[in-house]
Design a protein around this motif. Structure first.
Motif, PDB file in Angstrom:
ATOM      1  N   GLY A 143       1.182  -1.342   0.068  1.00 24.40           N
ATOM      2  CA  GLY A 143       0.196   0.334   0.222  1.00 24.40           C
ATOM      3  C   GLY A 143       1.247   1.168  -0.163  1.00 24.40           C
ATOM      4  O   GLY A 143       0.581   2.147   0.286  1.00 24.40           O
ATOM      5  N   VAL A 144       2.244   1.277   0.176  1.00 22.37           N
ATOM      6  CA  VAL A 144       3.303   2.582  -0.312  1.00 22.37           C
ATOM      7  C   VAL A 144       3.747   2.276  -1.153  1.00 22.37           C
ATOM      8  O   VAL A 144       4.358   1.302  -1.581  1.00 22.37           O
ATOM      9  CB  VAL A 144       3.756   2.310   1.367  1.00 22.37           C
ATOM     10  N   ARG A 145       3.720   3.615  -1.857  1.00 25.11           N
ATOM     11  CA  ARG A 145       4.337   3.180  -3.209  1.00 25.11           C
ATOM     12  C   ARG A 145       5.184   4.792  -3.019  1.00 25.11           C
ATOM     13  O   ARG A 145       5.141   5.872  -2.894  1.00 25.11           O
ATOM     14  CB  ARG A 145       3.985   3.575  -4.793  1.00 25.11           C
ATOM     15  N   ILE A 146       6.942   5.108  -3.733  1.00 27.34           N
ATOM     16  CA  ILE A 146       6.941   5.770  -3.672  1.00 27.34           C
ATOM     17  C   ILE A 146       7.681   6.202  -5.273  1.00 27.34           C
ATOM     18  O   ILE A 146       7.628   5.661  -6.123  1.00 27.34           O
ATOM     19  CB  ILE A 146       8.820   5.750  -3.176  1.00 27.34           C
ATOM     20  N   TRP A 147       7.100   7.784  -5.972  1.00 27.29           N
ATOM     21  CA  TRP A 147       6.644   8.073  -7.091  1.00 27.29           C
ATOM     22  C   TRP A 147       8.479   8.967  -7.093  1.00 27.29           C
ATOM     23  O   TRP A 147       7.997  10.022  -6.224  1.00 27.29           O
ATOM     24  CB  TRP A 147       5.648   8.879  -7.345  1.00 27.29           C
ATOM     25  N   ASN A 148       9.250   9.379  -8.097  1.00 29.31           N
ATOM     26  CA  ASN A 148       9.921   9.501  -8.050  1.00 29.31           C
ATOM     27  C   ASN A 148      10.355  10.999  -8.903  1.00 29.31           C
ATOM     28  O   ASN A 148      11.261  12.023  -9.004  1.00 29.31           O
ATOM     29  CB  ASN A 148      11.352   8.483  -9.185  1.00 29.31           C
ATOM     30  N   GLY A 149       8.362  10.919  -9.435  1.00 28.81           N
ATOM     31  CA  GLY A 149       8.444  12.792  -9.186  1.00 28.81           C
ATOM     32  C   GLY A 149       9.508  12.473 -11.038  1.00 28.81           C
ATOM     33  O   GLY A 149       9.078  12.531 -11.870  1.00 28.81           O
ATOM     34  N   PRO A 150       9.441  14.423 -11.387  1.00 27.57           N
ATOM     35  CA  PRO A 150       9.422  15.085 -10.606  1.00 27.57           C
ATOM     36  C   PRO A 150       8.158  15.285  -9.921  1.00 27.57           C
ATOM     37  O   PRO A 150       7.032  16.068 -10.588  1.00 27.57           O
ATOM     38  CB  PRO A 150       9.858  16.616 -11.055  1.00 27.57           C
ATOM     39  N   PRO A 151       7.350  16.321  -8.542  1.00 22.51           N
ATOM     40  CA  PRO A 151       8.731  16.095  -7.403  1.00 22.51           C
ATOM     41  C   PRO A 151       8.732  14.484  -7.015  1.00 22.51           C
ATOM     42  O   PRO A 151       7.259  13.310  -6.934  1.00 22.51           O
ATOM     43  CB  PRO A 151       7.972  16.901  -6.393  1.00 22.51           C
ATOM     44  N   LYS A 152       9.168  14.374  -6.001  1.00 25.29           N
ATOM     45  CA  LYS A 152       9.314  12.884  -5.669  1.00 25.29           C
ATOM     46  C   LYS A 152       7.938  12.928  -4.079  1.00 25.29           C
ATOM     47  O   LYS A 152       8.248  13.946  -3.731  1.00 25.29           O
ATOM     48  CB  LYS A 152      10.806  12.902  -4.994  1.00 25.29           C
ATOM     49  N   ARG A 153       7.696  11.699  -3.980  1.00 23.67           N
ATOM     50  CA  ARG A 153       6.091  12.449  -3.127  1.00 23.67           C
ATOM     51  C   ARG A 153       5.947  10.530  -2.510  1.00 23.67           C
ATOM     52  O   ARG A 153       6.901   9.431  -3.312  1.00 23.67           O
ATOM     53  CB  ARG A 153       5.132  12.558  -3.789  1.00 23.67           C
ATOM     54  N   ILE A 154       5.621  10.377  -1.863  1.00 27.50           N
ATOM     55  CA  ILE A 154       5.270   9.262  -1.239  1.00 27.50           C
ATOM     56  C   ILE A 154       3.880   8.526  -1.635  1.00 27.50           C
ATOM     57  O   ILE A 154       2.581  10.050  -0.762  1.00 27.50           O
ATOM     58  CB  ILE A 154       5.337   8.793   0.577  1.00 27.50           C
ATOM     59  N   ARG A 155       3.066   7.852  -1.965  1.00 33.10           N
ATOM     60  CA  ARG A 155       1.638   7.483  -2.315  1.00 33.10           C
ATOM     61  C   ARG A 155       1.636   6.158  -1.306  1.00 33.10           C
ATOM     62  O   ARG A 155       1.927   5.260  -1.272  1.00 33.10           O
ATOM     63  CB  ARG A 155       1.822   7.007  -3.162  1.00 33.10           C
ATOM     64  N   PHE A 156      -0.286   6.647  -0.405  1.00 36.96           N
ATOM     65  CA  PHE A 156      -0.094   5.763   0.707  1.00 36.96           C
ATOM     66  C   PHE A 156      -1.950   5.239   0.601  1.00 36.96           C
ATOM     67  O   PHE A 156      -2.660   6.626   0.010  1.00 36.96           O
ATOM     68  CB  PHE A 156      -0.527   6.393   2.143  1.00 36.96           C
ATOM     69  N   ALA A 157      -1.924   3.939  -0.162  1.00 38.08           N
ATOM     70  CA  ALA A 157      -2.795   3.636  -1.142  1.00 38.08           C
ATOM     71  C   ALA A 157      -4.663   3.690  -0.270  1.00 38.08           C
ATOM     72  O   ALA A 157      -5.903   4.946  -0.788  1.00 38.08           O
ATOM     73  CB  ALA A 157      -3.138   2.071  -1.271  1.00 38.08           C
ATOM     74  N   ARG A 158      -4.120   4.154   1.121  1.00 40.53           N
ATOM     75  CA  ARG A 158      -6.038   4.500   2.635  1.00 40.53           C
ATOM     76  C   ARG A 158      -5.687   5.782   2.058  1.00 40.53           C
ATOM     77  O   ARG A 158      -6.830   6.511   2.611  1.00 40.53           O
ATOM     78  CB  ARG A 158      -5.292   3.859   3.477  1.00 40.53           C
ATOM     79  N   CYS A 159      -4.692   6.948   1.003  1.00 35.26           N
ATOM     80  CA  CYS A 159      -5.272   8.071   1.042  1.00 35.26           C
ATOM     81  C   CYS A 159      -5.688   8.193   0.136  1.00 35.26           C
ATOM     82  O   CYS A 159      -5.943   9.633  -0.219  1.00 35.26           O
ATOM     83  CB  CYS A 159      -4.118   8.956   1.013  1.00 35.26           C
ATOM     84  N   GLN A 160      -6.207   7.788  -0.899  1.00 35.30           N
ATOM     85  CA  GLN A 160      -7.111   7.861  -1.809  1.00 35.30           C
ATOM     86  C   GLN A 160      -8.468   8.020  -1.806  1.00 35.30           C
ATOM     87  O   GLN A 160      -9.546   8.160  -2.982  1.00 35.30           O
ATOM     88  CB  GLN A 160      -7.174   7.230  -2.859  1.00 35.30           C
TER      89      GLN A 160
END
Length: 265
Positions: free
Chosen positions: A171-188
């Motif tokens: 459920g956690v993904r790291i987006w290299n961007g730009p810009p870099k971000r942390i994505r949590f599946a349950r935050c959608q």
């Protein structure tokens, strides 16, 4: 030859005296036996049981090691016993006339206890026995809250940035961007809280409580995690979704990253 029957008429006082005399003659004569119990170093031993004829406990030594008891003519032995000392038996047949005094010395012996097996479940790894810093962390893990990134997980990913250590968490993904971000599946969730908070040793560092329609955490979270050296981290707690966040980390957001630094560095 004539036989005569003689009747003795006694006064009440005389009858009582005669009865007492007969009872005194039939009562066994006793001897008072007193003594003191010491050990090999001549220290007094309290709490020693004094047994007569190997069975009946008639006395126990006082705090000063003294005992006293009444001995009957039928008594043949007096024994002394206490845990940690060898049993001692003394013959008292025949009884000495009048009062008698004994000095008894007991020999100490080692006590061999039966084997004891202690069974228990460790609440935390043995290497953390010297600290209570992570006790609440292990308690939350035992309950089943969140996901824990251990020191072993960090060591196995040598060279990774701190934020990259979260990639293995479902459920956690790291987006290299730009810009870099942390994505949590349950935050959608539409209309739900958004944002990620970062705690270090239980202290809130940053938070972003603005909802995000794309489900993306704020950029500062990645920047802060990037500045933390993985070598200084002992473990990381990650909580995904507002319903999973424990009260100690509660805030108006949807995810928590709790960094715990090493205690023995």
């Amino acid at each position: 030859m004539r036989r005569f029957t003689v009747l003795l008429l006694l006064t009440p006082a005389a009858a009582l005296a005669l009865t007492q005399t007969i009872c005194a003659q039939s009562r066994p004569r006793t001897t008072r036996l007193v003594g003191r119990v010491i050990d090999q170093t001549r220290h007094l031993i309290p709490g020693v049981e004094v047994l007569v004829n190997g069975a009946e406990v008639r006395s126990t030594t006082s705090a000063s090691g003294v005992f006293q008891l009444q001995i009957l003519p039928s008594d043949s032995t007096v024994a002394f016993r206490r845990i940690g000392y060898r049993l001692l038996v003394v013959r008292i047949d025949p009884l000495p006339p009048g009062d008698d005094t004994l000095l008894v010395q007991l020999e100490s012996v080692p006590i061999q206890l039966s084997e004891i097996t202690v069974v228990g479940t460790a609440t935390k790894p043995l290497r953390y026995a010297g600290t209570t810093k992570y006790d609440e962390v292990f308690l939350r893990r035992k309950i089943g809250l969140g996901t824990l990134v251990t020191r072993e997980d960090i060591d196995s990913r040598f060279g990774f940035h701190t934020y990259e250590l979260l990639r293995t968490i479902p459920g956690v993904r790291i987006w290299n961007g730009p810009p870099k971000r942390i994505r949590f599946a349950r935050c959608q969730e539409s209309g739900g809280p958004g944002g990620v908070s970062v705690f270090i040793d239980g202290v809130l560092q940053i938070e972003s409580d603005r909802p995000s329609t794309s489900g993306l955490g704020e950029e500062p979270a990645v920047e802060m995690l990037s500045r933390i050296n993985p070598a200084d981290i002992e473990m990381i707690e990650v909580y995904r979704g507002a319903s999973e966040i424990p009260g100690v980390f509660h805030w108006n957001g949807c995810a928590v990253v709790a960094i715990w630094t090493r205690w023995n560095k």
